[in-house]
Design an enzyme around this catalytic site. Structure first.
Site, PDB file in Angstrom:
ATOM      1  N   LYS A 228       0.803  -1.215   0.000  1.00 43.45           N
ATOM      2  CA  LYS A 228       0.000   0.000   0.000  1.00 43.45           C
ATOM      3  C   LYS A 228       0.844   1.277   0.000  1.00 43.45           C
ATOM      4  O   LYS A 228       2.033   1.258   0.312  1.00 43.45           O
ATOM      5  CB  LYS A 228      -1.005  -0.025   1.152  1.00 43.45           C
ATOM      6  CG  LYS A 228      -2.116  -1.039   0.879  1.00 43.45           C
ATOM      7  CD  LYS A 228      -3.287  -0.937   1.803  1.00 43.45           C
ATOM      8  CE  LYS A 228      -4.406  -1.877   1.325  1.00 43.45           C
ATOM      9  NZ  LYS A 228      -5.554  -1.897   2.243  1.00 43.45           N
ATOM     10  N   ARG A 263      -3.662 -10.553   4.554  1.00 41.56           N
ATOM     11  CA  ARG A 263      -4.065 -10.449   3.145  1.00 41.56           C
ATOM     12  C   ARG A 263      -2.901  -9.837   2.374  1.00 41.56           C
ATOM     13  O   ARG A 263      -2.557  -8.669   2.580  1.00 41.56           O
ATOM     14  CB  ARG A 263      -5.326  -9.588   3.021  1.00 41.56           C
ATOM     15  CG  ARG A 263      -5.876  -9.482   1.600  1.00 41.56           C
ATOM     16  CD  ARG A 263      -7.139  -8.635   1.589  1.00 41.56           C
ATOM     17  NE  ARG A 263      -7.750  -8.600   0.264  1.00 41.56           N
ATOM     18  CZ  ARG A 263      -7.438  -7.724  -0.693  1.00 41.56           C
ATOM     19  NH1 ARG A 263      -6.507  -6.805  -0.461  1.00 41.56           N
ATOM     20  NH2 ARG A 263      -8.038  -7.776  -1.863  1.00 41.56           N
TER      21      ARG A 263
END
Length: 285
Positions: A228, A263
């Site tokens: 991210k 995840r």
């Protein structure tokens, strides 16, 4: 009996598949505009091949999604989303792992369930589609409820909190209560603080540091921080695919904080890091 329930001995969610170590959820983005891989797995064949590779690398769960939720992303139609994900789910249901559908829409959830998915991952915490609560309650599937400050299109415009940890926890507590009232088994609820979804770098770091506190909500916790933007903002790495080391560092912190599901895009690297961490933890001296 679903794959999630076979041999289950612990009281909560996916942590009961085997032992207490974090489960690895491999990401399969069947989208042309994914922030993490630039649409590399947007075709059915490419997505299935990628999913099979993730399972070979050690994924316990495949999270298959057809609608991008990157900052600024536009919503797509139900038909388009189904056209992307259903053939991939059908191509992966023989892999012997849990298949999760990453969607906000009840119609997509239902089509995915018919194709072989047995878990729901909803970035809107079942708020986007008013019919999703009833569907998940009747399905009996585990469901992941994620916090997001707003729709992906505008969530990063100007995220503001007085106390990000307290506010995210309060939101997830409310959503848990609403889901339980709608007939969803609390033991099947997984919570996700929503790293990068309407948060600044400081917000993300505060939530990651506070991960042990989320266990107090009585549900398994999922951490989705892989590749991210905040990792790039901290390290200076602008290319998402080159944020692997930073992603693994966050995943290991999550594991030490008691997170049950990680995840990730980079399954092999995360699995290797977890195995070393576990081996060190188990060593005698």
């Amino acid at each position: 009996m679903t794959e999630l329930e076979k041999g289950s001995a612990l009281p909560r969610g996916l942590s009961s598949i085997e032992g207490t170590s974090p489960k690895i959820m491999g990401i399969v983005n069947v989208t042309p505009d994914s922030f993490s891989d630039g649409g590399r797995h947007a075709t059915t064949d490419a997505a299935i091949a990628h999913a099979r590779r993730l399972v070979a690398e050690g994924a316990d769960i495949l999270d298959i999604g057809g609608e991008s939720t990157r900052p600024g992303a536009d919503a797509i139609s139900i038909d388009e989303e189904c056209a992307r994900v259903i053939p991939v789910i059908e191509g992966c249901r023989d892999l012997g792992v849990t298949i999760s559908i990453d969607t906000r829409k009840k119609a997509v959830m239902a089509a995915a369930a018919a194709a072989g998915a047995t878990m729901i991952n909803d970035v809107s915490a079942l708020e986007y589609d008013p019919e999703s609560l009833e569907f998940v309650g009747k399905s009996g599937f585990p469901v992941c409820l994620m916090h997001s400050l707003a729709d992906p299109k505008v969530m990063q415009d100007n995220p503001v909190y007085d106390d990000v940890v307290a506010e995210v926890m309060a939101y997830l507590r409310r959503r848990i209560d609403i889901c339980v009232a709608a007939g969803i088994d609390r033991r099947k609820i997984i919570i996700d603080p929503g790293i990068g979804f309407g948060k600044t770098v400081d917000h993300n770091l505060s939530l990651i540091k506070a991960l042990p506190e989320f266990q107090s909500l009585g549900c398994d916790v999922l951490l989705g921080a892989s590749r991210k933007r905040f990792i790039g903002q901290i390290t200076g790495e602008a290319i998402a695919e080159k944020r692997v080391v930073g992603s693994v560092a966050v995943a290991l912190h999550g594991a030490t904080s008691g997170v049950q599901i990680l995840r990730v895009h980079d399954v092999k690297e995360t699995r290797q890091a977890l195995e070393i961490w576990q081996a060190i933890d188990a060593a005698s001296f």
